[in-house]
Design a protein around this motif. Sequence first.
Motif, PDB file in Angstrom:
ATOM      1  N   SER A   1      30.308  31.786  38.812  1.00 46.22           N
ATOM      2  CA  SER A   1      30.052  30.403  39.191  1.00 46.22           C
ATOM      3  C   SER A   1      31.349  29.675  39.532  1.00 46.22           C
ATOM      4  CB  SER A   1      29.323  29.677  38.058  1.00 46.22           C
ATOM      5  OG  SER A   1      29.134  28.318  38.368  1.00 46.22           O
ATOM      6  N   ALA A   2      32.406  29.954  38.756  1.00 45.63           N
ATOM      7  CA  ALA A   2      33.682  29.253  38.966  1.00 45.63           C
ATOM      8  C   ALA A   2      34.574  29.938  39.986  1.00 45.63           C
ATOM      9  CB  ALA A   2      34.431  29.140  37.634  1.00 45.63           C
ATOM     10  N   MET A   3      34.418  31.254  40.162  1.00 49.54           N
ATOM     11  CA  MET A   3      35.306  32.010  41.041  1.00 49.54           C
ATOM     12  C   MET A   3      34.496  33.101  41.756  1.00 49.54           C
ATOM     13  SD  MET A   3      38.848  34.013  40.032  1.00 49.54           S
ATOM     14  CE  MET A   3      37.999  35.375  39.196  1.00 49.54           C
TER      15      MET A   3
ATOM     16  N   PRO B   1      38.445  31.435  34.944  1.00 50.84           N
ATOM     17  CA  PRO B   1      37.374  32.363  35.349  1.00 50.84           C
ATOM     18  C   PRO B   1      37.815  33.817  35.396  1.00 50.84           C
ATOM     19  CG  PRO B   1      38.113  31.038  37.218  1.00 50.84           C
ATOM     20  CD  PRO B   1      38.752  30.463  35.995  1.00 50.84           C
ATOM     21  N   ALA B   2      39.079  34.075  35.709  1.00 51.04           N
ATOM     22  CA  ALA B   2      39.552  35.459  35.728  1.00 51.04           C
ATOM     23  C   ALA B   2      39.512  36.053  34.323  1.00 51.04           C
ATOM     24  CB  ALA B   2      40.973  35.520  36.289  1.00 51.04           C
ATOM     25  N   ILE B   3      39.851  35.242  33.335  1.00 52.89           N
ATOM     26  CA  ILE B   3      39.813  35.725  31.953  1.00 52.89           C
ATOM     27  C   ILE B   3      38.371  35.888  31.486  1.00 52.89           C
ATOM     28  CG2 ILE B   3      40.472  35.189  29.584  1.00 52.89           C
ATOM     29  CD1 ILE B   3      42.934  33.766  30.724  1.00 52.89           C
ATOM     30  N   LEU B   4      37.490  34.981  31.903  1.00 51.54           N
ATOM     31  CA  LEU B   4      36.065  35.128  31.568  1.00 51.54           C
ATOM     32  C   LEU B   4      35.507  36.428  32.142  1.00 51.54           C
ATOM     33  CD1 LEU B   4      34.828  31.474  32.127  1.00 51.54           C
ATOM     34  CD2 LEU B   4      34.683  32.745  29.978  1.00 51.54           C
ATOM     35  N   ASP B   5      35.916  36.756  33.363  1.00 51.21           N
ATOM     36  CA  ASP B   5      35.486  38.014  33.968  1.00 51.21           C
ATOM     37  C   ASP B   5      35.983  39.200  33.142  1.00 51.21           C
ATOM     38  OD1 ASP B   5      34.558  39.826  36.156  1.00 51.21           O
ATOM     39  OD2 ASP B   5      36.718  40.134  36.411  1.00 51.21           O
ATOM     40  N   SER B   6      37.240  39.150  32.745  1.00 51.40           N
ATOM     41  CA  SER B   6      37.796  40.235  31.925  1.00 51.40           C
ATOM     42  C   SER B   6      37.048  40.367  30.611  1.00 51.40           C
ATOM     43  CB  SER B   6      39.281  39.971  31.649  1.00 51.40           C
ATOM     44  OG  SER B   6      40.023  39.908  32.841  1.00 51.40           O
TER      45      SER B   6
ATOM     46  N   PRO C   1      26.116  44.767  27.154  1.00 54.61           N
ATOM     47  CA  PRO C   1      25.842  44.079  28.422  1.00 54.61           C
ATOM     48  C   PRO C   1      25.193  42.710  28.235  1.00 54.61           C
ATOM     49  CG  PRO C   1      24.319  45.910  28.096  1.00 54.61           C
ATOM     50  CD  PRO C   1      25.378  46.032  27.050  1.00 54.61           C
ATOM     51  N   GLU C   2      24.349  42.571  27.183  1.00 51.53           N
ATOM     52  CA  GLU C   2      23.711  41.258  26.951  1.00 51.53           C
ATOM     53  C   GLU C   2      24.757  40.193  26.643  1.00 51.53           C
ATOM     54  OE1 GLU C   2      22.965  43.994  25.290  1.00 51.53           O
ATOM     55  OE2 GLU C   2      20.863  44.509  25.709  1.00 51.53           O
ATOM     56  N   GLU C   3      25.765  40.555  25.854  1.00 55.01           N
ATOM     57  CA  GLU C   3      26.828  39.602  25.515  1.00 55.01           C
ATOM     58  C   GLU C   3      27.757  39.387  26.703  1.00 55.01           C
ATOM     59  OE1 GLU C   3      30.066  38.971  21.880  1.00 55.01           O
ATOM     60  OE2 GLU C   3      28.732  40.735  21.887  1.00 55.01           O
ATOM     61  N   ALA C   4      27.890  40.400  27.543  1.00 56.59           N
ATOM     62  CA  ALA C   4      28.786  40.294  28.702  1.00 56.59           C
ATOM     63  C   ALA C   4      28.215  39.377  29.773  1.00 56.59           C
ATOM     64  CB  ALA C   4      29.027  41.686  29.288  1.00 56.59           C
ATOM     65  N   LEU C   5      26.888  39.372  29.928  1.00 50.91           N
ATOM     66  CA  LEU C   5      26.259  38.686  31.056  1.00 50.91           C
ATOM     67  C   LEU C   5      26.647  37.212  31.187  1.00 50.91           C
ATOM     68  CD1 LEU C   5      24.329  38.788  33.456  1.00 50.91           C
ATOM     69  CD2 LEU C   5      22.440  38.346  31.863  1.00 50.91           C
ATOM     70  N   PRO C   6      26.533  36.378  30.132  1.00 51.76           N
ATOM     71  CA  PRO C   6      26.864  34.957  30.329  1.00 51.76           C
ATOM     72  C   PRO C   6      28.316  34.735  30.721  1.00 51.76           C
ATOM     73  CG  PRO C   6      26.473  35.451  28.001  1.00 51.76           C
ATOM     74  CD  PRO C   6      26.033  36.641  28.772  1.00 51.76           C
ATOM     75  N   ARG C   7      29.241  35.569  30.231  1.00 49.72           N
ATOM     76  CA  ARG C   7      30.645  35.413  30.620  1.00 49.72           C
ATOM     77  C   ARG C   7      30.833  35.699  32.098  1.00 49.72           C
ATOM     78  NH1 ARG C   7      29.608  36.148  25.007  1.00 49.72           N
ATOM     79  NH2 ARG C   7      31.404  35.394  23.814  1.00 49.72           N
TER      80      ARG C   7
ATOM     81  N   LEU D   1      48.683  38.773  29.043  1.00 51.40           N
ATOM     82  CA  LEU D   1      47.672  39.255  28.095  1.00 51.40           C
ATOM     83  C   LEU D   1      46.417  39.710  28.821  1.00 51.40           C
ATOM     84  CD1 LEU D   1      48.056  36.435  25.415  1.00 51.40           C
ATOM     85  CD2 LEU D   1      48.530  38.868  25.018  1.00 51.40           C
ATOM     86  N   ASN D   2      45.969  38.896  29.766  1.00 48.99           N
ATOM     87  CA  ASN D   2      44.748  39.221  30.485  1.00 48.99           C
ATOM     88  C   ASN D   2      44.941  40.445  31.377  1.00 48.99           C
ATOM     89  OD1 ASN D   2      41.995  38.595  31.452  1.00 48.99           O
ATOM     90  ND2 ASN D   2      43.044  38.207  33.387  1.00 48.99           N
ATOM     91  N   ALA D   3      46.088  40.516  32.069  1.00 49.95           N
ATOM     92  CA  ALA D   3      46.329  41.644  32.973  1.00 49.95           C
ATOM     93  C   ALA D   3      46.335  42.966  32.223  1.00 49.95           C
ATOM     94  CB  ALA D   3      47.656  41.440  33.709  1.00 49.95           C
TER      95      ALA D   3
END
Length: 588
Positions: A530-532, A502-507, A518-524, A468-470
């Motif tokens: 931080s994790a990866m 963390p890979a899914i959070l990045d996605s 971008p404001e909503e994207a930043l914390p993810r 799903l993530n890929a």
Amino acid sequence: MPRGTLHRLTRPLSLVPLALASLLAGCQGLPGGSSAAESTADPMASAPPVTRGLDADSLSGLLVAELAGQRGDYPRATRGFLDVAERYDSAALAERATLAARFSEDAGLLEEAARRWQALAPQSDSPARLLSSLAIQRGDWNAALEQRLAAIARGAQEELTGFVEGALEAGADPTPLLTRMRKHLASLDEPRHDSELATALLEAAAGERTAAEQRLTRLARTAPEQPELWQIRARLALEADAPSQARSAALRGLEVAPGDPRLMLLLARAEIRLGRIEAAEATTNALLDDHGDDPELRLGLARLFLEEEHLPPARRLLLPLIGDDAAPPLAFLLLGAIAEDEGEVDNALLYYRQVPESEQFLSARLSAARMLIAEDRLLDARAFLRLERLRHEAYRSELVSLEVELLDEAGLGEQADALLDSELSQHPDDKRLRYQRAMRAFADDDLAAMEADLRHIIEQDPDNANALNALGYTLADLDLEGRLEEARELIERAHTLEPGNPAILDSLGWVLYRQGNPEEALPRLEQAWSAMPDQEVAAHLIEVLWVLGEEERANALLEEARQRFDERPQIDELLQRYPELDATGSVD
């Protein structure tokens, strides 16, 4: 015959190898978990009794908490005990809440209960030890040290040298720990040797070796009877590539503590570094005599010799292990590596094939196949892997995947494609191989083929977060017209399945940015980084920071990424799109 096999299999170990440290040094258990035996009995049976009078509400709350604990609803039990403990300032009830929280598998709840217990019983060492252990589990070594030092200030006998060794091995920054330890030493009314030794370790780790040596020299004059002093002196000497000094320190320590296993290990390492192999073997044989001919000990001692590429003594230590039906798989793997490095290809192949289905199974087959390919025996390597697939059906998929990677390394991509296609025609629902083929299609810019394979996986396994993530990330990254919402839906499904990945959070952050948020994207993206800390995540986070006008943070992260990553294609591509981002004016 190219060397290096042993280096792959015997990466640098800590000065006392892990296999030996657990056997010879013991380990410190951390509170906060529960055994299977504990879970079958009433976990509250050993909790302190309630002895004070209660009003009706409090009595009701305690009854609810007790019943919740008996039913296994430990979070509710914890909350109930904490509520009444708060009302009556009862340390005993806070302790009872902490015991219930231990079984809740909620680290945050456990820490909350332990802190309340500590606040109500500030002179008790038990909540401090628990809070220190919890801090260690989350990697907060500074907080853990504070708890230990507070306990020492109350008169407790807390051990600091082992604590510092654990912190440094875990990668903790020594500088703040060193600052706190020096403050601690300045507050002591009388010398505390354990604190001095812990400080010396931190000084050495922080690059202040002269200060560490001076501190240890002073201790050698005032407390030469401490075996830990000589252990640390020997270890630091080995780290400084001074084996003669390490040998002298280890021998001096053995005068104080004859037969001390750590000192004997350090002596053996020093002897090996000095090329005194017979003396080193005498020391390792003495260790085996003193501590029993344990397989893990024998393996660890063999690796001491392998680190310095002294193969014959390592082989002599390993050979007695393989005559047993319960021979450790690692023994066969290491003997195979030794034979390979000595050019005994067929002998090495025999050892590698004897590694049973275990953690070392795939490493052994990979080493064997690479060895054959290096000998210009590609057909033999492929035949070997094909036979291993027949012998070990449980590893069929992994062995095919391994062969595909080896064919790619040999520049035989078409043969790799043919192997994957053939295997998938026979096993169409093999998720590992289909995912591998999808990633190869992506590398070849064949989006349609990639999507087809990933869709097949998702149809067979709707909860496959990787697929799903890929697919979602690929659609988001390519910014395909009209498909961003679809990409987001795929990634959100993956995130629901694995919210901490963390890979899914990045996605997720990246697709939100692509959609103009971008404001909503930043914390993810910050969570992902931080994790990866990966260069691709860094590129995404830098771009979002820049677009949001946080230029200082973007430039700081850019410089950090340059220092951290030798290869950073995504960051270089970002700088081509945003040349103004590069404050230094260089794209290296």
